[in-house]
Design a protein around this motif. Structure first.
Motif, PDB file in Angstrom:
ATOM      1  N   PRO A  99      -2.237  -7.559   7.631  1.00  0.00           N
ATOM      2  CA  PRO A  99      -2.564  -7.195   6.247  1.00  0.00           C
ATOM      3  C   PRO A  99      -3.430  -5.966   6.071  1.00  0.00           C
ATOM      4  O   PRO A  99      -3.498  -5.429   4.967  1.00  0.00           O
ATOM      5  CB  PRO A  99      -3.292  -8.452   5.722  1.00  0.00           C
ATOM      6  CG  PRO A  99      -3.772  -9.159   6.929  1.00  0.00           C
ATOM      7  CD  PRO A  99      -2.762  -8.889   8.001  1.00  0.00           C
ATOM      8  N   ALA A 100      -4.074  -5.465   7.130  1.00  0.00           N
ATOM      9  CA  ALA A 100      -4.933  -4.282   6.965  1.00  0.00           C
ATOM     10  C   ALA A 100      -4.132  -3.020   6.704  1.00  0.00           C
ATOM     11  O   ALA A 100      -4.626  -2.072   6.084  1.00  0.00           O
ATOM     12  CB  ALA A 100      -5.809  -4.090   8.207  1.00  0.00           C
ATOM     13  N   LEU A 101      -2.881  -2.971   7.123  1.00  0.00           N
ATOM     14  CA  LEU A 101      -2.106  -1.733   7.064  1.00  0.00           C
ATOM     15  C   LEU A 101      -1.815  -1.204   5.664  1.00  0.00           C
ATOM     16  O   LEU A 101      -1.712   0.004   5.485  1.00  0.00           O
ATOM     17  CB  LEU A 101      -0.797  -1.892   7.836  1.00  0.00           C
ATOM     18  CG  LEU A 101      -0.932  -1.704   9.348  1.00  0.00           C
ATOM     19  CD1 LEU A 101       0.424  -1.810  10.021  1.00  0.00           C
ATOM     20  CD2 LEU A 101      -1.555  -0.366   9.686  1.00  0.00           C
ATOM     21  N   PRO A 102      -1.662  -2.030   4.648  1.00  0.00           N
ATOM     22  CA  PRO A 102      -1.414  -1.457   3.316  1.00  0.00           C
ATOM     23  C   PRO A 102      -2.516  -0.527   2.822  1.00  0.00           C
ATOM     24  O   PRO A 102      -2.325   0.206   1.854  1.00  0.00           O
ATOM     25  CB  PRO A 102      -1.303  -2.702   2.427  1.00  0.00           C
ATOM     26  CG  PRO A 102      -0.753  -3.746   3.326  1.00  0.00           C
ATOM     27  CD  PRO A 102      -1.426  -3.492   4.643  1.00  0.00           C
ATOM     28  N   HIS A 103      -3.663  -0.514   3.490  1.00  0.00           N
ATOM     29  CA  HIS A 103      -4.752   0.374   3.086  1.00  0.00           C
ATOM     30  C   HIS A 103      -4.735   1.681   3.873  1.00  0.00           C
ATOM     31  O   HIS A 103      -5.666   2.475   3.769  1.00  0.00           O
ATOM     32  CB  HIS A 103      -6.091  -0.334   3.277  1.00  0.00           C
ATOM     33  CG  HIS A 103      -6.171  -1.643   2.537  1.00  0.00           C
ATOM     34  ND1 HIS A 103      -6.219  -1.723   1.159  1.00  0.00           N
ATOM     35  CD2 HIS A 103      -6.170  -2.925   2.986  1.00  0.00           C
ATOM     36  CE1 HIS A 103      -6.269  -2.994   0.791  1.00  0.00           C
ATOM     37  NE2 HIS A 103      -6.234  -3.746   1.876  1.00  0.00           N
ATOM     38  N   ALA A 104      -3.695   1.892   4.661  1.00  0.00           N
ATOM     39  CA  ALA A 104      -3.609   3.100   5.480  1.00  0.00           C
ATOM     40  C   ALA A 104      -3.279   4.325   4.635  1.00  0.00           C
ATOM     41  O   ALA A 104      -2.718   4.226   3.545  1.00  0.00           O
ATOM     42  CB  ALA A 104      -2.542   2.910   6.555  1.00  0.00           C
ATOM     43  N   GLU A 105      -3.625   5.493   5.165  1.00  0.00           N
ATOM     44  CA  GLU A 105      -3.338   6.761   4.508  1.00  0.00           C
ATOM     45  C   GLU A 105      -2.048   7.358   5.067  1.00  0.00           C
ATOM     46  O   GLU A 105      -1.825   7.330   6.286  1.00  0.00           O
ATOM     47  CB  GLU A 105      -4.485   7.751   4.728  1.00  0.00           C
ATOM     48  CG  GLU A 105      -5.774   7.404   4.012  1.00  0.00           C
ATOM     49  CD  GLU A 105      -5.637   7.521   2.506  1.00  0.00           C
ATOM     50  OE1 GLU A 105      -4.916   8.433   2.052  1.00  0.00           O
ATOM     51  OE2 GLU A 105      -6.220   6.690   1.797  1.00  0.00           O
ATOM     52  N   PRO A 106      -1.178   7.908   4.209  1.00  0.00           N
ATOM     53  CA  PRO A 106       0.026   8.580   4.720  1.00  0.00           C
ATOM     54  C   PRO A 106      -0.353   9.644   5.760  1.00  0.00           C
ATOM     55  O   PRO A 106      -1.336  10.366   5.603  1.00  0.00           O
ATOM     56  CB  PRO A 106       0.632   9.213   3.465  1.00  0.00           C
ATOM     57  CG  PRO A 106       0.184   8.317   2.355  1.00  0.00           C
ATOM     58  CD  PRO A 106      -1.221   7.888   2.731  1.00  0.00           C
ATOM     59  N   GLY A 107       0.447   9.717   6.817  1.00  0.00           N
ATOM     60  CA  GLY A 107       0.162  10.646   7.900  1.00  0.00           C
ATOM     61  C   GLY A 107      -0.616  10.020   9.038  1.00  0.00           C
ATOM     62  O   GLY A 107      -0.742  10.619  10.107  1.00  0.00           O
TER      63      GLY A 107
END
Length: 558
Positions: free
Chosen positions: A510-518
């Protein structure tokens, strides 16, 4: 100046000899001169690294000059992308970008000077007639019937060309050199052609434009470029480059050629790359399958890895083919140091831990990057139902001895969590496995295991309750042949890999949806993946960057 002469490439040897002899006062001044008619590719990356790092090594400077002499194909969009690519690679040019169009006035003065010296003339021949008059390698050319016009007539006609008095294609300005020269570039090359088209910078100010061969070298000279580094295909242009310097009596830039970057399964012809884009084989110039810098950036290749690849590929005098495995090795080595690890299941099968309390959720501590202690740890939720990779379970045939993952009545450790044992397999009507029923051992929690159980395998997982669905774009080679343009009897598109893109739906922590593109991550045990700019808050898209298997360096060791 370097004292390690054995480590110098041939360009550095030339530069050090020039510095030793006091040429140009010891100044080293290079330039990167792309044409703004497409995106930069892996070959340009090599030229960028070479030009900027050579200048840096010897305390010099590097210009960015856009050779924008053809208004038909050039666009400010390409200019902006070129600037972005160079800065992303880690370089900054001297005093703002320059343009060949900055010198249109000066180049025209040079053309007038050549006419006045009897070294250029206006030719009314058609393009087809000029091509026929040039002859070929074994047949000398023939002189144009307009070659011996008077200087006065040529000046008048050239002025009329500049003023827009004649239609496109009706006249050209040619240098008067040698129609019998064994070098085809010396057979009265065209210097100016008429184009009644607006330029992306000068608008409608000009209706004649200099040819690349005339503008390029003279722009180097105007800027005082000491070492004009270019790829090997321009070696036959060097006599013309030097002829202009001699006849115009201008700053003597020295052209030095090196082998271009040829990489397996990649092409570096902008004309062919344009076909891939315009004919819909890829989604655009920055498609992650493309060998463009923008495409590699979007795929998740780090700038440092591309720079290292260019250095390792080296500077040669002869054409060679670089293994794509070297590029992937450089990408893998860099990402191994810098990419955080996360858990993502690409082909999920559900596991129900039957003896785990329903509704209970625990937070498991997992390191972000074992190669970087400063990256710290993160907490990952664990619950009664989880997903694992389908190929981490084997039922039939019985798992081989070196299969240390899950099977009937076999145990495996879940990364950062517990040891589980498979007790039952649930299948649908077709026989496909839909669920695995397992039990866990409460005393086997990672970091505080008192169970006494010994297992050899550890697999990744995600909590079914907390997992997020994402789109994963799995990329393969763009072509099925390592040298798709080397077949004279076939179009390179015949080797387009129809399976170069496959889309799957994966489950991620679940942490990944807060990632930044790139941002690029290592999906544990699967490979490296980069969050694509197409992503939205409700729909994340990851591009496969490179897998974990390093076959290239292993082959080199053997």
């Amino acid at each position: 100046m370097s004292t390690e002469r054995e480590s110098l490439n041939f360009i550095e040897e030339i530069i050090e000899e020039d510095i030793k002899n006091g040429k140009h006062g010891g100044l080293v001044y290079t330039r990167f001169p792309p044409e703004p008619n497409g995106y930069l590719h892996i070959g340009h990356a090599k030229a960028i690294v070479l030009n900027f790092e050579i200048a840096q090594k010897y305390g010099g400077k590097t210009n960015l000059r856009l050779d924008d002499t053809n208004p038909t194909t050039e666009d400010t969009h390409f200019v902006e992308n070129i600037k972005q690519d160079i800065q992303w690679l880690g370089f900054q040019w001297e005093n703002g970008e320059l343009y060949a169009s900055d010198y249109f006035g000066k180049l025209y003065e040079y053309a007038v000077d050549l006419v006045k010296k009897g070294l250029a003339y206006v030719d009314d021949s058609t393009p087809e007639e000029i091509a026929e008059m040039k002859g070929d390698i074994s047949v000398p050319g023939t002189e144009s019937p307009y070659r011996n016009r008077s200087i006065e007539e040529n000046l008048e006609l050239l002025e009329g060309m500049k003023n827009g008095d004649y239609p496109d294609g009706s006249r050209v300005l040619r240098a008067k050199i040698d129609m019998a020269s064994p070098n085809m570039h010396m057979r009265d090359p065209i210097l100016y052609r008429i184009k009644h088209e607006d330029h992306h910078r000068t608008g409608g100010e000009w209706c004649i434009y200099p040819m690349y061969d005339f503008a390029h070298g003279q722009s180097d000279s105007i800027e005082g470029i000491t070492h004009s580094l270019c790829s090997l295909e321009f070696r036959h242009h060097r006599p013309l480059y030097d002829w202009f310097i001699e006849k115009l009596e201008i700053f003597p830039s020295r052209q030095i050629e090196f082998a271009r970057m040829n990489v397996e399964y990649m092409i570096t012809s902008k004309r062919k790359l344009k076909r891939l884009v315009e004919e819909g084989f890829v989604t655009g110039w920055d498609d992650p399958r493309m060998p463009t810098i923008a495409g590699m950036r979007r795929r998740g290749y780090p700038a440092a890895a591309i720079r290292e690849f260019c250095r390792r590929a080296g500077i040669a005098k002869r054409e060679n083919l670089i293994e794509i495995g070297l590029l992937e090795y450089c990408v893998r080595q860099e990402l191994n140091k810098t990419a955080d690890r996360v858990m993502a299941v690409l082909d999920p099968v559900k596991v129900v831990i039957t003896n785990y309390p329903e509704g209970q959720v625990e937070e498991m501590e997992v390191e972000n990057n074992p190669e970087d202690e400063s990256a710290g740890n993160r907490m990952v939720p664990f619950s009664r139902e989880i997903y694992i990779e389908r190929d981490d379970f084997m039922e039939n045939p019985p798992p081989p001895k070196k299969f240390y993952r899950l099977g009937p009545d076999r145990m495996v450790r879940l990364k950062g969590a517990y040891i589980i044992e498979c007790n039952d397999v649930v299948k649908d009507e077709s026989g496909k496995i839909t669920e695995l029923h397992c039990t866990y051992f409460p005393e086997s929690r990672s970091g505080s295991d008192t169970s006494g159980l010994k297992v050899k395998g550890t697999i990744h997982w995600v909590s079914a309750e907390h997992a997020k669905e994402v789109e994963v774009r799995m990329y393969d080679r763009l072509f099925t042949d390592p040298t798709p343009t080397s077949h004279e009897d076939k179009d390179f598109l015949e080797f387009f890999n129809e399976d170069s893109l496959k889309k799957i739906t994966a489950k991620v922590e679940p942490a990944l949806p807060h990632a930044e593109p790139g941002t690029t991550y290592q999906f544990l045990r699967k490979g490296y993946f980069c969050l694509d700019p197409d992503s939205t808050e409700d729909h994340l898209v990851f591009n496969s960057t490179v897998n974990l298997r390093d076959t290239w360096s292993k082959m080199k060791k053997n």
